[in-house]
Enzyme design. Structure first.
Site, PDB file in Angstrom:
ATOM      1  N   LYS A  13       0.872  -1.180   0.000  1.00 23.53           N
ATOM      2  CA  LYS A  13       0.000   0.000   0.000  1.00 23.53           C
ATOM      3  C   LYS A  13       0.905   1.226   0.000  1.00 23.53           C
ATOM      4  O   LYS A  13       1.981   1.207   0.629  1.00 23.53           O
ATOM      5  CB  LYS A  13      -0.850  -0.055   1.280  1.00 23.53           C
ATOM      6  CG  LYS A  13      -1.859   1.064   1.449  1.00 23.53           C
ATOM      7  CD  LYS A  13      -2.652   0.831   2.742  1.00 23.53           C
ATOM      8  CE  LYS A  13      -3.789   1.829   2.937  1.00 23.53           C
ATOM      9  NZ  LYS A  13      -4.570   1.545   4.156  1.00 23.53           N
ATOM     10  N   SER A  88      -9.540   1.206   3.102  1.00 17.87           N
ATOM     11  CA  SER A  88      -8.697   2.061   2.286  1.00 17.87           C
ATOM     12  C   SER A  88      -7.572   1.328   1.563  1.00 17.87           C
ATOM     13  O   SER A  88      -6.967   1.889   0.660  1.00 17.87           O
ATOM     14  CB  SER A  88      -8.108   3.164   3.170  1.00 17.87           C
ATOM     15  OG  SER A  88      -7.234   2.609   4.132  1.00 17.87           O
ATOM     16  N   SER A 112      -9.568  -1.277   7.317  1.00 14.50           N
ATOM     17  CA  SER A 112      -9.050  -1.103   5.950  1.00 14.50           C
ATOM     18  C   SER A 112      -8.288  -2.276   5.359  1.00 14.50           C
ATOM     19  O   SER A 112      -7.919  -2.231   4.184  1.00 14.50           O
ATOM     20  CB  SER A 112      -8.177   0.136   5.880  1.00 14.50           C
ATOM     21  OG  SER A 112      -9.000   1.258   5.817  1.00 14.50           O
TER      22      SER A 112
HETATM   23  N1  GLN Z   1     -12.935   3.201   6.464  1.00 12.99           N
HETATM   24  C1  GLN Z   1     -12.393   3.634   7.720  1.00 12.99           C
HETATM   25  C2  GLN Z   1     -12.090   5.099   7.672  1.00 12.99           C
HETATM   26  O1  GLN Z   1     -12.389   5.686   6.687  1.00 12.99           O
HETATM   27  C3  GLN Z   1     -11.201   2.821   8.090  1.00 12.99           C
HETATM   28  C4  GLN Z   1      -9.970   3.290   7.451  1.00 12.99           C
HETATM   29  C5  GLN Z   1      -8.767   2.472   7.811  1.00 12.99           C
HETATM   30  O2  GLN Z   1      -8.869   1.427   8.426  1.00 12.99           O
HETATM   31  N2  GLN Z   1      -7.619   3.008   7.433  1.00 12.99           N
HETATM   32  O3  GLN Z   1     -11.558   5.663   8.565  1.00 12.99           O
END
Ligand code: GLN
Length: 423
Positions: A13, A88, A112
């Site tokens: 990532k 994400s 994420s």
């Molecule tokens: N979807 C969640 C957020 O927008 C989790 C994001 C993550 O785990 N980095 O914060």
């Protein structure tokens, strides 16, 4: 010297520092930034002889659930290119699902790794908070951030976890705990009959019927294998999203203060004064979701709101969530839930930030409590979109949910199915 990892490619990532490589966090703010050093996890991968394979798209600064917040592009779901891949860690999940790379790393602050794994039909796991060093991983919410692994199989994920976990003098929050050989644990646990908790709250309103059916079928599979299934209560579920979006935004507002146009970031060419340099660089460099979170974070931390309402209360709720899980784990070895309330939705379908936030409902509490979690494919919707099953374990007991996940994987062929792209 050859290691068992030698020559195996792994994707990253775009949030992990790798010396000499770009690190954008999918933000215009870091578009031209090149990492001067390796993250500890990257050092470990390199030392094992793994081949680091490209940089994978994500939601900007890991804020989002679909890759639609990336400043550069939207990643498509390999099972249906009109759908989101989740996020994400969108690119990591999609790349593994499409067979572009066998393994990938992501980060999981509120789901994420697990959520995109569920939506892309691959295995995604995050260990207990503190297991993996955060050194060299761009920070979003430091008390929640944890790296995680994407793989096609549970044992593949376990092998990489084993490599990454362990104390690091460069990260004071990394856990000084012995790291078991997760692969051996899985082998030794084969055939064991565990006790699984099924929390009623995770199967209520808002859960897609096909997801519910697939997850309950998985619970039934375990029952037939001789596991003990216990209905449990996790009543704090409904407070998870609120607490998460207060704590995560508060921490993000502090962590993202470093991107100020002065040092290594985007600097606005339109600024005429120093003050304008700060403000324009931040308003032009950050995307709208990141700005929304910074503003929210600053608001909940502002002196009036701090104790009156938000931050303090959110911390108290966080403790209650932890206690809720701790109570449940007195009677069960792991907890089974859906990973995501629905399979992948169409790109652009969710138009309000709140509708996106709600898709994290089953994952954020696990981060707030610092627990290990894994998502594995457990079925497909009628439109052939993957469905994920989440297993949650006790702190520092990754081996149990991994073993239980592998038992399911061995009894089904979901993990072998190939997406349209990549087959
Ligand atoms: N979807 C969640 C957020 O927008 C989790 C994001 C993550 O785990 N980095 O914060």
């Amino acid at each position: 010297m050859l290691s068992e990892y030698d020559g195996i490619p792994i994707g990253l990532k775009d949030i992990f520092s790798e010396k000499g490589q770009p690190l954008t966090c999918a933000s215009k703010m870091l578009e031209h930034y090149v990492s001067p050093y390796d993250a500890t996890v990257v050092e470990r991968l390199k030392a094992a002889g793994m081949v680091l394979f490209g940089r994978l798209n994500m939601d900007e600064f890991a804020m989002g659930s679909s890759s639609e917040n990336s400043a550069f592009q939207v990643t498509h779901n390999p099972w249906d290119v009109t759908c989101i891949p989740g996020g994400s860690s969108s690119g990591s999940a999609a790349a593994v699902a499409a067979g572009e790379v066998p393994l990938a790393l992501g980060t999981d602050t509120g789901g994420s790794v697990r959520q995109p794994a569920a939506l892309c039909g691959v295995v995604g796991t995050k260990p207990t908070y503190g297991r993996i060093s955060r050194y060299g991983i761009a920070a979003f919410a430091s008390s929640l951030d944890q790296a995680g692994v994407f793989a096609r199989t549970v044992s593949g994920a376990a092998a990489i976890l084993k490599l990454l976990c362990g104390a690091d003098p460069k990260d004071a929050t990394s856990a000084r705990r012995e790291v078991p050989d997760f692969c051996k644990e899985i082998q030794n646990n084969r055939g064991k009959k565990w006790t699984l908790g099924v929390p009623e709250e995770y199967f209520g309103d808002g859960l897609d019927s096909e997801v519910k059916e697939a997850v309950l079928a998985a619970v039934d599979f375990y029952k037939q294998q001789g596991y003990t299934i216990k209905p449990i209560r996790l009543e704090t579920l409904e407070y998870g999203i609120s607490a998460y979006y207060i704590i995560a935004t508060a921490e993000a507002s502090s962590n993202l203060a470093r991107y100020d146009g002065v040092r290594y970031t985007y600097r606005s060419p339109n600024a005429k004064t120093t003050e304008e340099m700060f403000s324009l660089s931040r308003s032009e460099g950050f995307g709208s979701e990141v700005k929304r979170r910074i503003l929210l974070g600053l608001y909940v931390l502002s002196s009036v709101e701090y104790d009156a309402y938000y931050y303090d209360n959110a911390q108290k709720v966080r403790r209650l969530i932890y206690n809720d899980f701790a109570e449940a784990f007195k009677n069960v070895d792991a907890i089974v839930t859906p990973t995501s309330p629905a399979p992948a939705t169409k790109i652009g379908a969710k138009s309000t930030p709140l509708s996106v936030y709600l898709s994290d409902i089953y994952t954020v509490s696990v981060n707030l409590a610092g627990l290990p979690g894994i998502s594995i494919p457990c079925g497909f919707s009628k439109s052939n979109l993957p469905i994920g099953l989440q297993l949650i374990g006790r702190p520092f007991d990754e081996g149990t949910p991994l073993s239980i996940a592998e038992a399911f994987e061995g009894g089904h062929d979901f993990w072998e199915r190939r997406s349209r792209i990549g087959s």
